[in-house]
Design a protein around this motif. Structure first.
Motif, PDB file in Angstrom:
ATOM      1  N   SER A 604      49.693  26.722  47.979  1.00  0.00           N
ATOM      2  CA  SER A 604      48.623  27.624  47.557  1.00  0.00           C
ATOM      3  C   SER A 604      47.839  27.033  46.399  1.00  0.00           C
ATOM      4  CB  SER A 604      49.211  28.982  47.169  1.00  0.00           C
ATOM      5  OG  SER A 604      48.212  29.845  46.687  1.00  0.00           O
ATOM      6  N   ASN A 605      48.530  26.395  45.458  1.00  0.00           N
ATOM      7  CA  ASN A 605      47.835  25.759  44.338  1.00  0.00           C
ATOM      8  C   ASN A 605      46.885  24.664  44.812  1.00  0.00           C
ATOM      9  OD1 ASN A 605      48.608  26.974  41.818  1.00  0.00           O
ATOM     10  ND2 ASN A 605      50.671  26.182  42.128  1.00  0.00           N
ATOM     11  N   ILE A 606      47.349  23.864  45.742  1.00  0.00           N
ATOM     12  CA  ILE A 606      46.515  22.752  46.227  1.00  0.00           C
ATOM     13  C   ILE A 606      45.302  23.291  46.985  1.00  0.00           C
ATOM     14  CG2 ILE A 606      46.464  20.783  47.787  1.00  0.00           C
ATOM     15  CD1 ILE A 606      49.412  20.312  47.098  1.00  0.00           C
ATOM     16  N   GLN A 607      45.516  24.257  47.868  1.00  0.00           N
ATOM     17  CA  GLN A 607      44.395  24.800  48.633  1.00  0.00           C
ATOM     18  C   GLN A 607      43.381  25.488  47.730  1.00  0.00           C
ATOM     19  OE1 GLN A 607      46.052  27.325  51.652  1.00  0.00           O
ATOM     20  NE2 GLN A 607      47.142  25.649  52.681  1.00  0.00           N
ATOM     21  N   THR A 608      43.867  26.236  46.767  1.00  0.00           N
ATOM     22  CA  THR A 608      42.952  26.929  45.852  1.00  0.00           C
ATOM     23  C   THR A 608      42.201  25.936  44.982  1.00  0.00           C
ATOM     24  OG1 THR A 608      44.478  28.801  45.802  1.00  0.00           O
ATOM     25  CG2 THR A 608      42.805  28.714  44.084  1.00  0.00           C
ATOM     26  N   LEU A 609      42.882  24.909  44.536  1.00  0.00           N
ATOM     27  CA  LEU A 609      42.240  23.909  43.689  1.00  0.00           C
ATOM     28  C   LEU A 609      41.082  23.238  44.409  1.00  0.00           C
ATOM     29  CD1 LEU A 609      42.504  22.382  40.935  1.00  0.00           C
ATOM     30  CD2 LEU A 609      43.851  20.686  42.167  1.00  0.00           C
ATOM     31  N   VAL A 610      41.225  23.009  45.699  1.00  0.00           N
ATOM     32  CA  VAL A 610      40.205  22.292  46.466  1.00  0.00           C
ATOM     33  C   VAL A 610      39.072  23.214  46.912  1.00  0.00           C
ATOM     34  CG1 VAL A 610      39.810  20.983  48.585  1.00  0.00           C
ATOM     35  CG2 VAL A 610      41.861  20.558  47.226  1.00  0.00           C
ATOM     36  N   ASN A 611      39.394  24.459  47.233  1.00  0.00           N
ATOM     37  CA  ASN A 611      38.419  25.315  47.903  1.00  0.00           C
ATOM     38  C   ASN A 611      37.737  26.350  47.020  1.00  0.00           C
ATOM     39  OD1 ASN A 611      39.065  24.078  50.387  1.00  0.00           O
ATOM     40  ND2 ASN A 611      40.815  25.445  50.664  1.00  0.00           N
ATOM     41  N   SER A 612      38.225  26.607  45.827  1.00  0.00           N
ATOM     42  CA  SER A 612      37.712  27.723  45.041  1.00  0.00           C
ATOM     43  C   SER A 612      36.558  27.308  44.132  1.00  0.00           C
ATOM     44  CB  SER A 612      38.828  28.325  44.191  1.00  0.00           C
ATOM     45  OG  SER A 612      38.319  29.325  43.338  1.00  0.00           O
ATOM     46  N   PRO A 613      35.462  28.090  44.083  1.00  0.00           N
ATOM     47  CA  PRO A 613      34.386  27.820  43.112  1.00  0.00           C
ATOM     48  C   PRO A 613      34.843  27.994  41.670  1.00  0.00           C
ATOM     49  CG  PRO A 613      33.632  29.321  44.844  1.00  0.00           C
ATOM     50  CD  PRO A 613      35.113  29.195  44.992  1.00  0.00           C
ATOM     51  N   LEU A 614      35.905  28.772  41.446  1.00  0.00           N
ATOM     52  CA  LEU A 614      36.401  28.942  40.087  1.00  0.00           C
ATOM     53  C   LEU A 614      36.974  27.647  39.525  1.00  0.00           C
ATOM     54  CD1 LEU A 614      38.078  32.449  40.403  1.00  0.00           C
ATOM     55  CD2 LEU A 614      36.095  31.858  39.014  1.00  0.00           C
ATOM     56  N   THR A 615      37.392  26.746  40.405  1.00  0.00           N
ATOM     57  CA  THR A 615      37.827  25.434  39.936  1.00  0.00           C
ATOM     58  C   THR A 615      36.679  24.703  39.252  1.00  0.00           C
ATOM     59  OG1 THR A 615      39.448  25.280  41.722  1.00  0.00           O
ATOM     60  CG2 THR A 615      38.802  23.221  40.652  1.00  0.00           C
ATOM     61  N   VAL A 616      35.481  24.810  39.824  1.00  0.00           N
ATOM     62  CA  VAL A 616      34.306  24.185  39.212  1.00  0.00           C
ATOM     63  C   VAL A 616      34.030  24.802  37.846  1.00  0.00           C
ATOM     64  CG1 VAL A 616      31.849  23.721  39.510  1.00  0.00           C
ATOM     65  CG2 VAL A 616      33.369  23.698  41.495  1.00  0.00           C
ATOM     66  N   LEU A 617      34.156  26.125  37.736  1.00  0.00           N
ATOM     67  CA  LEU A 617      33.941  26.793  36.454  1.00  0.00           C
ATOM     68  C   LEU A 617      34.938  26.303  35.412  1.00  0.00           C
ATOM     69  CD1 LEU A 617      33.165  30.547  37.183  1.00  0.00           C
ATOM     70  CD2 LEU A 617      31.809  28.962  35.841  1.00  0.00           C
ATOM     71  N   ALA A 618      36.198  26.192  35.806  1.00  0.00           N
ATOM     72  CA  ALA A 618      37.214  25.745  34.863  1.00  0.00           C
ATOM     73  C   ALA A 618      36.961  24.313  34.404  1.00  0.00           C
ATOM     74  CB  ALA A 618      38.598  25.863  35.497  1.00  0.00           C
ATOM     75  N   LEU A 619      36.656  23.428  35.347  1.00  0.00           N
ATOM     76  CA  LEU A 619      36.436  22.024  34.989  1.00  0.00           C
ATOM     77  C   LEU A 619      35.153  21.856  34.178  1.00  0.00           C
ATOM     78  CD1 LEU A 619      37.489  20.268  38.323  1.00  0.00           C
ATOM     79  CD2 LEU A 619      38.822  20.543  36.226  1.00  0.00           C
ATOM     80  N   ALA A 620      34.083  22.578  34.543  1.00  0.00           N
ATOM     81  CA  ALA A 620      32.837  22.490  33.791  1.00  0.00           C
ATOM     82  C   ALA A 620      33.018  23.020  32.369  1.00  0.00           C
ATOM     83  CB  ALA A 620      31.731  23.261  34.506  1.00  0.00           C
ATOM     84  N   GLY A 621      33.750  24.115  32.232  1.00  0.00           N
ATOM     85  CA  GLY A 621      34.007  24.643  30.899  1.00  0.00           C
ATOM     86  C   GLY A 621      34.831  23.698  30.059  1.00  0.00           C
ATOM     87  N   ALA A 622      35.859  23.089  30.661  1.00  0.00           N
ATOM     88  CA  ALA A 622      36.670  22.130  29.919  1.00  0.00           C
ATOM     89  C   ALA A 622      35.850  20.911  29.505  1.00  0.00           C
ATOM     90  CB  ALA A 622      37.865  21.697  30.773  1.00  0.00           C
ATOM     91  N   ALA A 623      34.937  20.465  30.389  1.00  0.00           N
ATOM     92  CA  ALA A 623      34.094  19.316  30.049  1.00  0.00           C
ATOM     93  C   ALA A 623      33.165  19.637  28.886  1.00  0.00           C
ATOM     94  CB  ALA A 623      33.292  18.884  31.278  1.00  0.00           C
ATOM     95  N   LEU A 624      32.569  20.833  28.894  1.00  0.00           N
ATOM     96  CA  LEU A 624      31.673  21.204  27.793  1.00  0.00           C
ATOM     97  C   LEU A 624      32.432  21.279  26.473  1.00  0.00           C
ATOM     98  CD1 LEU A 624      28.887  22.181  26.791  1.00  0.00           C
ATOM     99  CD2 LEU A 624      29.626  24.515  27.321  1.00  0.00           C
TER     100      LEU A 624
END
Length: 822
Positions: A604-624
């Motif tokens: 479930s972690n792997i599938q969610t990490l690849v498919n969820s738009p919230l992953t983009v939010l988390a990574l973009a926030g961490a980058a900022l």
């Protein structure tokens, strides 16, 4: 001594609160009467909008006198094809029939059924189905577990044969179709499973005819039912993508009226397909098979409206909402991720130019109007998820253009929330918007949880009953927003107190949040409560100063482990059908099947990490945060030094959402939801801190008409005043204290005439003068902290006799041969 014991005592408080929240179990007042026979009638694809008094009178009368609910037909395959639904029904666990499914649809071929005699039947492919589910799927389902748990079972129709076949393929008694008078057949065994057909056509007229035929067969079953029997009607599967909610009706002695539910959903009116098998055994008073069932026995709750049309309209409306939610949720989170990334890019140049440098050649400050607009956009971005949750209070899914209605309602709520924050008292203070936004977000999610989480069920930013993962309490997005909002509220409140009181304030706010998240009456998220316990422990440990050291992280880990162990011991002491997810997992570890749970969580972690738009939010926030806000020019380090409680809240949030996502099988979804709230507020607060980084506070000299460090009328510095550099500081420095870029915790605190002021307005929301923090978190020997290497807390109230000097740009160096003024 007491100060050294404070972390230990606070950890114990958090642990006690966490275990108390998790150990209480609600008494729902449900009933589960017994019966001598059970007849389980299945119709693949049957939904509540197929039921009406004219076309399906039998179903209507049965619903009127029995208990009803919405059935989630999740199986090990998506969508749940008819053969998967029947197999899941007989397994009491998420199962799937082996074979290829072109394009993700359902296979056209049926199941081979052999009749070696005139009594029973045999499924030659049942053995391969058992191996497929046991070895290739992560649920460990045992097809045929229901039939294996009773002495004798009857199957009528091909779908029923799949459900009634034992693990080795034998069906005790079988009839290919329903006889005209099935009384003898239905009374020959304690369990009968009847397939009354499929309702799968897209054409309304044909679909109505299919439902009418199924209703006629059901009428024959009811006419021939054995005495003192329970009849269960279920729409056992989908027939194509997308998934829908289906019919569930229970009719028998003790099942009159009310709504169906089960401990697996903890939501009145909702039932899972995997609950039907344990319901049959519970009604017949048969022992449950060990390790086989994931479902829980169904019960009735007396909360149904008296009007049957209103009662049926509720599950039908829930089906429409769940279908609309699936269409809208994808583009909402995609647009949210795009908007937040674009806003982060727009903030970067403002951060670079927010700090006003001394000298004639510094960059021109950004227009105040532009800064004000960007601040409003940051507030709006942070409020997007709470507004989207609140939008589900309006029945937007009933219109012809559901997505447009939802977008309009959400936009209006965002504008309204932004206006509330903008005109709230204290908005001009550095932490004013952060506190207001965190309070609104916590209030929206908290009130929804306290009132039954009605907005999250089938909501765009909630969870869908179609997915079968959660039906009550806090969802993934709600958990991220609530954790971030509660900890930021705790940090904002703690910053208003002196250092000694801050840990208590943080524990009070965080402990209440742990109770809300973990209580089965409310959030019903034991994993979230354990993760939040660790986050609160971290925040309480560092809210009075200092960074997240190894010892403090160890205390937080010990607190989370203590809550986990305490709740596990309580949960394991309950009966098997009353245990929560943690108790079931530990029981599975004890009997050797815990690896399946770990495998499901990892997948479930792997599938969610690849498919969820919230992953983009988390990574973009961490980058900022990492590439901009935490840089010397980004302002976040300065914010953390001046406001240690906010630093603690953000550190605790990172710990809590990280643990909650990974342990809950949702990867970065919890972190992404939290980032949507925290990162915009961190950027706004950093902008404000940088904007006032060169303000000065100049104390009165005590002589009438004079002041120490005053600037003469000609602009020349007097005695190394604030405008011309701090005493002992390098000439031309833009502030008179130790540089934030090169913090020096060992430098003595400067005089007040060299202390920068972050906020020109008098404020009572910051720390007092003994509480300025060093930019690296180090504490002075007196226990007071200095900000950015020895600066006074900029937002504390102005002391008596203290005066703030205006910004005075440094004078240019005199030309050769020129005599400097003064």
């Amino acid at each position: 001594m007491l100060r050294r014991l404070t972390p230990v005592l606070l950890t114990l408080v958090v642990v006690v609160l966490g275990i108390t929240a998790l150990s209480a179990r609600p008494d729902d007042g449900a009933t589960r009467p017994g019966a001598d026979f059970v007849v389980l009638v299945g119709a693949a694809g049957l939904r509540w909008d197929d039921v009406d008094p004219e076309n399906t009178p039998t179903l209507w009368r049965m619903a009127e006198q029995g208990a009803i609910g919405s059935l989630s037909v999740r199986s090990a395959h998506r969508p749940t094809c008819p053969v998967d639904g029947w197999l899941t029904l007989g397994a009491g666990n998420f199962a799937a029939w082996p074979g290829n499914r072109p394009g993700g649809g359902c296979p056209a071929t049926g199941v081979t059924i052999e009749r070696p005699d005139g009594i029973g039947a045999n499924l030659p492919d049942q053995a391969s189905a058992v191996v497929h589910n046991q070895e290739q799927l992560s649920w460990g389902a045992t097809p045929g577990a229901l039939a294996e748990s009773v002495r004798c079972s009857v199957a009528v129709g091909p779908g029923a044969a799949v459900a009634a076949a034992r693990p080795f393929g034998r069906v005790d008694r079988y009839a290919p179709s329903l006889p005209e008078n099935p009384a003898e057949l239905l009374g020959s065994c304690v369990l009968s499973i009847v397939d009354v057909g499929t309702v799968d056509d897209d054409d309304p007229a044909i679909r109505a005819a299919q439902a009418r035929q199924a209703d006629a067969r059901l009428a024959r079953v009811l006419a021939a039912r054995p005495p003192r029997s329970l009849v269960l009607v279920a729409g056992v599967s989908d027939t194509d993508s997308p998934a829908r909610l289906h019919v569930a009706i229970a009719d028998g002695p003790g099942w009159e009226g009310g709504s169906l539910t089960s401990p697996s959903t903890a939501r009145s009116g909702y039932l899972q397909l995997i609950d039907l098998a344990p319901t049959v055994l519970a009604v017949l008073d048969k022992p449950m098979p060990e390790r086989a069932f994931l479902g829980r026995p169904a019960v009735t709750v007396d909360d149904r409206p008296d009007d049957l049309r209103a009662a049926i309209e509720a599950p039908a409306d829930a089906d429409r909402e769940a279908a609309a939610q699936r269409r809208v949720a994808g583009w909402f989170f995609t647009l949210l991720a795009v908007a937040q990334i674009a806003l982060a890019v727009a903030v970067l140049p403002l951060l670079r130019r927010a700090r006003r440098l001394a000298g004639p050649h510094g960059p021109e400050p950004v227009s105040r109007r532009i800064v004000a607009v960007v601040e409003l956009l940051l507030i709006a971005a942070a409020l997007a998820v709470p507004a989207a949750l609140l939008a589900d209070a309006v029945p937007w899914w009933r219109g012809d253009h559901a997505g447009l209605w939802y977008a309009s309602v959400t936009a209006l709520l965002i504008v309204g929330g932004t206006a509330v924050v903008r005109f709230s008292p204290g908005h001009e203070r550095t932490l004013g918007p952060l506190g207001a936004v965190a309070g609104l977000a916590t209030l929206v999610v908290g009130v929804d949880v306290l009132t039954g989480s009605r907005l999250q069920l089938n909501g765009v930013v909630g969870y869908s009953a179609l997915e079968g993962g959660r039906y009550a309490g806090l969802g993934t997005v709600g958990l991220g927003v609530f954790v971030a909002g509660a900890l930021l509220c705790g940090g904002w409140l703690a910053q208003r107190f002196r250092r000694g009181w801050r840990p208590m304030v943080m524990v009070t706010v965080g402990g209440l949040a742990v109770v809300i998240v973990g209580s089965p009456y409310l959030g019903a998220d034991s994993i979230g409560a354990i993760a939040l316990t660790a986050g609160v422990s971290v925040a309480a440990a560092i809210c009075s100063g200092g960074w997240l050291t190894v010892s403090r992280l160890a205390w937080a880990t010990m607190a989370a482990l203590a809550v986990t162990v305490g709740f596990a011991l309580v949960d394991l002491g309950r009966q098997a059908d009353e245990r929560g997810s943690l108790g079931r997992f530990l029981a599975a570890v004890g009997d050797g099947t815990g690896g399946l749970t770990v495998h499901r969580s990892s997948s479930s972690n792997i599938q969610t990490l690849v498919n969820s738009p919230l992953t983009v939010l988390a990574l973009a926030g961490a980058a900022l945060v990492w590439l901009a806000l935490l840089q010397p020019w980004g302002g976040l380090m300065r914010l953390f030094g001046i406001y240690p409680a906010i630093r603690a809240a953000m550190a605790g949030t990172a710990v809590a959402v990280g643990l909650g996502g990974v342990l809950g099988g949702s990867a970065l979804d919890v972190a992404g939801a939290a980032a949507a709230l925290v990162v915009p507020m961190a950027a706004l607060a950093a902008l404000r801190v940088l904007d006032h980084s060169t303000d000065r506070t100049v104390p009165d000299s005590g002589r009438p008409g004079g002041q120490v460090g005053a600037t003469p009328p000609d602009g020349g510095p007097v005695g190394g005043g604030a405008a011309g550099g701090a005493a002992g500081g390098a000439p031309g420095r833009d502030d008179g204290a130790t540089s934030p870029e090169r913090p020096d915790a060992d430098a003595p605190p400067p005089a007040h005439d060299a202390a920068p002021v972050d906020d020109p307005a008098t404020s009572d929301d910051a720390a007092t003068s003994d509480d300025a923090a060093t930019s690296d978190g180090a504490e002075t020997s007196e226990g007071a902290e200095t900000s950015d290497g020895g600066e006074r807390d900029p937002d504390r109230p102005q002391a008596a006799g203290e005066r703030r000097a205006p910004r005075v740009p440094a004078q240019p160096a005199p030309a050769a041969g020129e005599i400097p003024a003064g």
